[in-house]
Design a protein around this motif. Structure first.
Motif, PDB file in Angstrom:
ATOM      1  N   TYR A  41      27.917  45.549  15.281  1.00  0.00           N
ATOM      2  CA  TYR A  41      27.146  46.972  14.913  1.00  0.00           C
ATOM      3  C   TYR A  41      25.636  46.643  15.442  1.00  0.00           C
ATOM      4  CZ  TYR A  41      25.737  51.353  13.608  1.00  0.00           C
ATOM      5  OH  TYR A  41      25.397  52.565  13.366  1.00  0.00           O
ATOM      6  N   ARG A  42      25.175  46.922  16.665  1.00  0.00           N
ATOM      7  CA  ARG A  42      23.865  46.876  17.037  1.00  0.00           C
ATOM      8  C   ARG A  42      23.330  45.342  16.412  1.00  0.00           C
ATOM      9  NH1 ARG A  42      21.773  52.904  15.205  1.00  0.00           N
ATOM     10  NH2 ARG A  42      23.197  53.908  16.485  1.00  0.00           N
ATOM     11  N   GLY A  43      24.076  44.091  16.953  1.00  0.00           N
ATOM     12  CA  GLY A  43      23.550  43.014  16.860  1.00  0.00           C
ATOM     13  C   GLY A  43      23.655  42.220  15.455  1.00  0.00           C
ATOM     14  N   ASN A  44      24.450  43.037  14.581  1.00  0.00           N
ATOM     15  CA  ASN A  44      25.135  42.824  13.330  1.00  0.00           C
ATOM     16  C   ASN A  44      26.373  42.555  13.358  1.00  0.00           C
ATOM     17  OD1 ASN A  44      22.343  43.046  11.470  1.00  0.00           O
ATOM     18  ND2 ASN A  44      22.486  44.974  12.514  1.00  0.00           N
ATOM     19  N   PHE A  45      26.874  41.157  12.679  1.00  0.00           N
ATOM     20  CA  PHE A  45      28.311  41.164  12.578  1.00  0.00           C
ATOM     21  C   PHE A  45      28.935  41.073  11.427  1.00  0.00           C
ATOM     22  CE2 PHE A  45      26.643  39.845  16.791  1.00  0.00           C
ATOM     23  CZ  PHE A  45      27.878  39.706  17.697  1.00  0.00           C
ATOM     24  N   ASP A  46      30.092  41.578  11.423  1.00  0.00           N
ATOM     25  CA  ASP A  46      31.107  41.499  10.200  1.00  0.00           C
ATOM     26  C   ASP A  46      32.224  40.483  10.639  1.00  0.00           C
ATOM     27  OD1 ASP A  46      32.316  41.732   7.942  1.00  0.00           O
ATOM     28  OD2 ASP A  46      33.167  43.857   8.423  1.00  0.00           O
ATOM     29  N   ILE A  47      32.289  39.604   9.918  1.00  0.00           N
ATOM     30  CA  ILE A  47      33.186  38.211  10.609  1.00  0.00           C
ATOM     31  C   ILE A  47      34.121  37.791   9.312  1.00  0.00           C
ATOM     32  CG2 ILE A  47      33.422  36.162  11.657  1.00  0.00           C
ATOM     33  CD1 ILE A  47      30.620  36.561  13.000  1.00  0.00           C
ATOM     34  N   GLU A  48      35.413  37.838   9.636  1.00  0.00           N
ATOM     35  CA  GLU A  48      36.055  37.123   8.609  1.00  0.00           C
ATOM     36  C   GLU A  48      37.359  36.373   9.349  1.00  0.00           C
ATOM     37  OE1 GLU A  48      37.695  39.951   6.014  1.00  0.00           O
ATOM     38  OE2 GLU A  48      38.863  41.011   7.553  1.00  0.00           O
ATOM     39  N   PHE A 349      22.466  50.941  21.484  1.00  0.00           N
ATOM     40  CA  PHE A 349      21.334  50.061  20.863  1.00  0.00           C
ATOM     41  C   PHE A 349      20.709  51.036  19.898  1.00  0.00           C
ATOM     42  CE2 PHE A 349      22.081  46.915  24.374  1.00  0.00           C
ATOM     43  CZ  PHE A 349      21.717  45.553  23.727  1.00  0.00           C
ATOM     44  N   GLY A 350      21.149  51.895  19.621  1.00  0.00           N
ATOM     45  CA  GLY A 350      20.631  53.107  18.422  1.00  0.00           C
ATOM     46  C   GLY A 350      20.165  54.098  19.384  1.00  0.00           C
ATOM     47  N   GLU A 351      20.853  55.140  19.670  1.00  0.00           N
ATOM     48  CA  GLU A 351      20.637  56.481  20.275  1.00  0.00           C
ATOM     49  C   GLU A 351      20.432  56.254  21.733  1.00  0.00           C
ATOM     50  OE1 GLU A 351      17.845  58.490  17.743  1.00  0.00           O
ATOM     51  OE2 GLU A 351      18.602  57.292  16.021  1.00  0.00           O
ATOM     52  N   PHE A 352      20.556  55.110  22.193  1.00  0.00           N
ATOM     53  CA  PHE A 352      20.483  54.986  23.891  1.00  0.00           C
ATOM     54  C   PHE A 352      21.571  53.913  24.178  1.00  0.00           C
ATOM     55  CE2 PHE A 352      17.170  52.475  22.275  1.00  0.00           C
ATOM     56  CZ  PHE A 352      17.271  51.238  22.987  1.00  0.00           C
ATOM     57  N   ASP A 353      21.976  53.727  25.450  1.00  0.00           N
ATOM     58  CA  ASP A 353      23.146  52.936  25.817  1.00  0.00           C
ATOM     59  C   ASP A 353      22.399  52.024  26.869  1.00  0.00           C
ATOM     60  OD1 ASP A 353      25.157  54.031  24.230  1.00  0.00           O
ATOM     61  OD2 ASP A 353      25.801  55.538  25.763  1.00  0.00           O
ATOM     62  N   CYS A 354      23.003  50.628  27.073  1.00  0.00           N
ATOM     63  CA  CYS A 354      22.429  49.769  27.913  1.00  0.00           C
ATOM     64  C   CYS A 354      23.526  49.200  28.528  1.00  0.00           C
ATOM     65  CB  CYS A 354      21.465  48.662  27.203  1.00  0.00           C
ATOM     66  SG  CYS A 354      19.774  49.659  27.073  1.00  0.00           S
ATOM     67  N   GLY A 355      23.219  48.650  29.837  1.00  0.00           N
ATOM     68  CA  GLY A 355      24.241  47.529  30.525  1.00  0.00           C
ATOM     69  C   GLY A 355      23.762  46.312  30.209  1.00  0.00           C
ATOM     70  N   VAL A 356      24.464  45.121  29.997  1.00  0.00           N
ATOM     71  CA  VAL A 356      24.496  43.780  29.807  1.00  0.00           C
ATOM     72  C   VAL A 356      24.290  43.182  31.184  1.00  0.00           C
ATOM     73  CG1 VAL A 356      24.853  41.668  28.355  1.00  0.00           C
ATOM     74  CG2 VAL A 356      25.648  43.971  27.524  1.00  0.00           C
ATOM     75  N   VAL A 357      23.075  42.568  31.346  1.00  0.00           N
ATOM     76  CA  VAL A 357      23.173  41.802  32.532  1.00  0.00           C
ATOM     77  C   VAL A 357      23.951  40.571  32.534  1.00  0.00           C
ATOM     78  CG1 VAL A 357      21.635  40.846  34.508  1.00  0.00           C
ATOM     79  CG2 VAL A 357      20.916  42.832  33.302  1.00  0.00           C
ATOM     80  N   ASP A 358      24.574  40.335  33.452  1.00  0.00           N
ATOM     81  CA  ASP A 358      25.501  39.012  33.208  1.00  0.00           C
ATOM     82  C   ASP A 358      25.008  37.836  33.773  1.00  0.00           C
ATOM     83  OD1 ASP A 358      27.693  37.391  33.048  1.00  0.00           O
ATOM     84  OD2 ASP A 358      29.054  38.562  34.345  1.00  0.00           O
ATOM     85  N   PHE A 359      24.402  37.037  32.883  1.00  0.00           N
ATOM     86  CA  PHE A 359      23.642  35.696  33.498  1.00  0.00           C
ATOM     87  C   PHE A 359      24.614  34.682  33.612  1.00  0.00           C
ATOM     88  CE2 PHE A 359      20.080  37.473  30.606  1.00  0.00           C
ATOM     89  CZ  PHE A 359      19.537  38.168  31.725  1.00  0.00           C
ATOM     90  N   THR A 360      26.055  34.718  33.636  1.00  0.00           N
ATOM     91  CA  THR A 360      26.975  33.989  34.139  1.00  0.00           C
ATOM     92  C   THR A 360      27.364  34.042  35.398  1.00  0.00           C
ATOM     93  OG1 THR A 360      29.111  35.238  33.639  1.00  0.00           O
ATOM     94  CG2 THR A 360      28.075  33.933  31.872  1.00  0.00           C
ATOM     95  N   ASN A 361      26.714  35.179  36.107  1.00  0.00           N
ATOM     96  CA  ASN A 361      26.702  35.460  37.503  1.00  0.00           C
ATOM     97  C   ASN A 361      25.600  34.846  38.110  1.00  0.00           C
ATOM     98  OD1 ASN A 361      26.518  36.571  40.213  1.00  0.00           O
ATOM     99  ND2 ASN A 361      27.396  38.662  39.558  1.00  0.00           N
ATOM    100  N   PRO A 362      25.528  33.816  39.044  1.00  0.00           N
ATOM    101  CA  PRO A 362      24.265  33.367  39.345  1.00  0.00           C
ATOM    102  C   PRO A 362      23.504  34.414  40.089  1.00  0.00           C
ATOM    103  CG  PRO A 362      25.787  31.922  39.824  1.00  0.00           C
ATOM    104  CD  PRO A 362      26.764  33.225  39.418  1.00  0.00           C
ATOM    105  N   LYS A 363      23.770  35.436  40.848  1.00  0.00           N
ATOM    106  CA  LYS A 363      23.237  36.299  41.514  1.00  0.00           C
ATOM    107  C   LYS A 363      22.715  37.346  40.702  1.00  0.00           C
ATOM    108  CE  LYS A 363      26.214  36.226  45.831  1.00  0.00           C
ATOM    109  NZ  LYS A 363      26.904  36.895  46.730  1.00  0.00           N
TER     110      LYS A 363
END
Length: 663
Positions: A41-48, A349-363
């Motif tokens: 949730y916005r960079g915070n993780f709940d992990i178990e 990201f908190g009241e606005f949406d973003c795309g994640v640039v895929d840095f595993t794609n060299p281009k």
């Protein structure tokens, strides 16, 4: 690495240090299966983790440099270790294994440090540290009201182990270091007296060991392994980077700083891209191009600042807002990570949406380095920027390289650093342009020239305030990250928590004895005191920048030492005083290079400071000239403008240090 068979098993040693002691009754390896639940949730993780199997591998068969483990003699081999000169390589014939626990021999009085950038505890002994890049949290102390409120309202309270920059590497007071080569979720458990337990949610590639006769040599070896940074740019020695996000008014306010005598090296305007307003506060418009409405004629203004030897810095992160023009450009080229429907994955990201640039794609990474950082930033005239985030890669996206996002999540900050470094190198500006990051993982130091401590609360709190950036600098510095700094005054202001003049002044005092001084207006500028709003605070800040500039000749030598040897600028006391056991657990004071000791005031209302002076040298109090013999604790007055600072009487630059009294 030496394998020695024993009547009941074997030991594994490196240069006389027993690292693994295995027997049927006390096995060193456990394997099994787990079913993890991870919610972001916005960079915070709940992990178990629901562990369905944890089985001891009691039987070990040794053949040359290969150790095959099974549950019992005659049972199928489940895990194989190949022993190298200083490495253990892992192979799992049993493909069902997705959890591995390895026990490393420990001693009762042993100390351990590292773990990436740890902000609550420098000596990690006695606690368990999950290693997963995330938001560190607000408050980071489950006993406090602010952490409770952050958890309730945004799942963002955090805990002592949450960090933007984890790294599965630690150093031991037994003068060895261990590095776990994996990007999977892992954890270091230092709670037992006889063993350290390493937990990995995958079969790791290998474990690397390093041994040296001294801590300094150990740090040098680690910095070579993970990458050394270029020298600090020459312009940084001119003073502080003043952070203002007030649109075109930032330039007028900068003049007020200069008129007050503040030494300035740069103006940092993270809002150079424009703003959007949210309930969290003023947020940036995440499309990485100059905003003409908020900063008209910015290119010309940058050139005018440069004529006065003042650099301009901005802001960027690896995401693009869905309502910006760069988003359209990247989406048409297919540069974003995908969702389950093979469409662009959008992250809230908190009241606005973003795309994640895929840095595993060299281009995609090449496009971001050239089109965004190269053309829109460096060619525009920026000399540096905050390269923010990096810890937000969602774990449910599909990436171009086909690797599970849960395995790429920890690796993402290093990819992000590499994109920035490639852009800087493409313009021939390595060592001149300065970007700084909060997120990290293994190898980030090879690309990122400067860390910053992230988003501390605007207070003196034990787990989220001023003191935490000292711990962050010391822990990350041992792993080869030579340069560290923080937001002067902190960043996060929530639930009525606001800055005080005392906090700003005490933070500036510490920052004067770090590689880079940089202020920040925080997430709620209008609700918090700013440096230029209080004459006393502004005058104090000017004096601290004068101290920073006065020490520039010394800082230059530390930068050169970082390049040549990988030693951090801010160092734990034990790095140069191994024979003084009292230095091993100190985390609220540090050596600035080898010859200065800095003990910032980090509690509100404190007017004096008790400091342990390391043995073996005579230490001079910077403000009174009084000399003290090392090896004991002393208490000195520490009023505003005079933090507890000492220098070694026999230091090569003792005359320079002595002149601090005249500033």
């Amino acid at each position: 690495m030496q394998i020695t068979q024993t009547p009941s098993g074997f030991t594994l040693s490196l240069k006389g240090r027993v690292l693994i002691d295995h027997s049927g009754d006390a096995p060193c390896l456990f394997v099994g299966q787990g079913d993890a639940r991870m919610d972001m949730y916005r960079g915070n993780f709940d992990i178990e983790d629901y562990v369905t199997e944890r089985s001891p591998l009691r039987y070990a068969r040794i053949s040359g440099k290969t150790i095959s483990f099974s549950a019992a003699e005659g049972q199928p081999v489940r895990l194989v270790l190949s022993v190298g000169e200083s490495t253990l390589d892992f192979e799992a014939p049993d493909r069902s294994i997705n959890r591995v626990w390895l026990r490393i021999a420990a001693e009762r009085d042993e100390h351990v440090w590292g773990g990436g950038e740890q902000m609550s505890y420098f000596d990690m002994r006695g606690r368990r540290f999950p290693l997963w890049t995330s938001e560190p949290g607000v408050g980071r102390d489950k006993t406090t009201e602010i952490t409770f409120k952050a958890d309730v309202t945004g799942k963002s309270g955090g805990d002592y182990y949450n960090t933007n920059y984890p790294q599965p590497t630690y150093l031991s007071s037994r003068r060895y270091a261990l590095h776990l080569e994996t990007t999977a979720y892992s954890a270091f458990d230092f709670r037992q007296e006889q063993v350290h337990e390493i937990e990995v949610w995958a079969v790791p590639e290998r474990i690397e060991f390093f041994a040296a006769p001294s801590f300094i040599e150990l740090v040098e070896r680690l910095s070579l392994r993970f990458g050394r940074q270029p020298p600090l740019p020459d312009w940084i020695y001119n003073g502080a980077i003043v952070g203002l996000k007030d649109g075109v008014n930032s330039f007028e306010r900068l003049e007020n700083f200069l008129a007050a005598g503040v030494k300035v090296s740069g103006l940092w305007c993270e809002d150079w891209v424009g703003l959007r307003h949210t309930t969290f506060g003023a947020r940036l418009f995440w499309d990485w191009q100059a905003n003409d409405e908020r900063y008209p004629n910015l290119r010309q203004r940058i050139a005018e600042l440069a004529d006065r030897d003042i650099r301009f810095l901005g802001y960027v992160n690896p995401y693009l807002c869905a309502d910006g023009p760069l988003f359209v450009e990247a989406e048409e080229a297919g540069y974003f990570a995908k969702n389950a429907d093979n469409q662009t994955a959008l992250v809230d990201f908190g009241e606005f949406d973003c795309g994640v640039v895929d840095f595993t794609n060299p281009k995609a990474s090449d496009w971001f380095a050239e089109r965004v950082i190269g053309q829109s930033m460096l060619d525009f005239g920026l000399s540096g920027w905050m390269a923010d985030f990096g810890e937000y890669l969602p774990i449910d996206v599909t990436l171009a390289n086909g690797v599970d996002a849960r395995l790429m999540h920890n690796a993402w900050p290093t990819l992000w650093a590499e994109v920035n470094a490639r852009a800087v190198a493409s313009r021939g500006k390595t060592g001149e342009a300065l970007f700084f990051m909060r997120a990290g993982f293994t190898g980030v130091g090879a690309h990122c020239p400067l860390l910053w401590g992230g988003d501390q609360s605007v207070d003196f709190s034990r787990h989220d305030g001023l003191v935490t950036v000292i711990c962050a600098a010391l822990s990350s510095g041992l792993l080869g990250n030579a340069y560290h700094h923080s937001d002067i005054g902190g960043y996060t202001s929530l639930f009525g928590n606001v800055r005080t003049p005392e906090l700003l002044m005490r933070w500036a005092e510490m920052a004067a004895f770090t590689p880079v001084m940089r202020s920040h207006e925080g997430n709620r500028p209008a609700e918090n005191l700013q440096i230029d709003q209080d004459p006393e605070v502004l005058s104090h800040f000017a004096r601290m920048t004068a101290i920073y500039v006065h020490l520039a000749p010394y800082l230059r030598t530390l930068s050169a030492e970082a390049v040549a040897r990988g030693l951090p600028v801010q160092r734990p006391l034990f790095l140069h005083h191994e024979d003084d056991p009292a230095t091993y657990t100190i985390q609220d004071a540090y050596l600035y290079g080898a010859d200065m000791l800095v003990a910032p005031v980090w509690r509100p209302g404190e007017k004096d400071r008790t400091v342990h002076l390391p043995s073996g040298r005579q230490w001079v109090h910077a403000w009174t000239g009084q000399a003290y013999r090392g090896g004991a604790a002393v208490t000195v007055a520490a009023p505003l403008c005079q933090p507890a600072v000492f220098y070694a009487e026999d230091a090569a630059m003792a005359d320079l240090f002595a002149r601090l009294r005249n500033l």
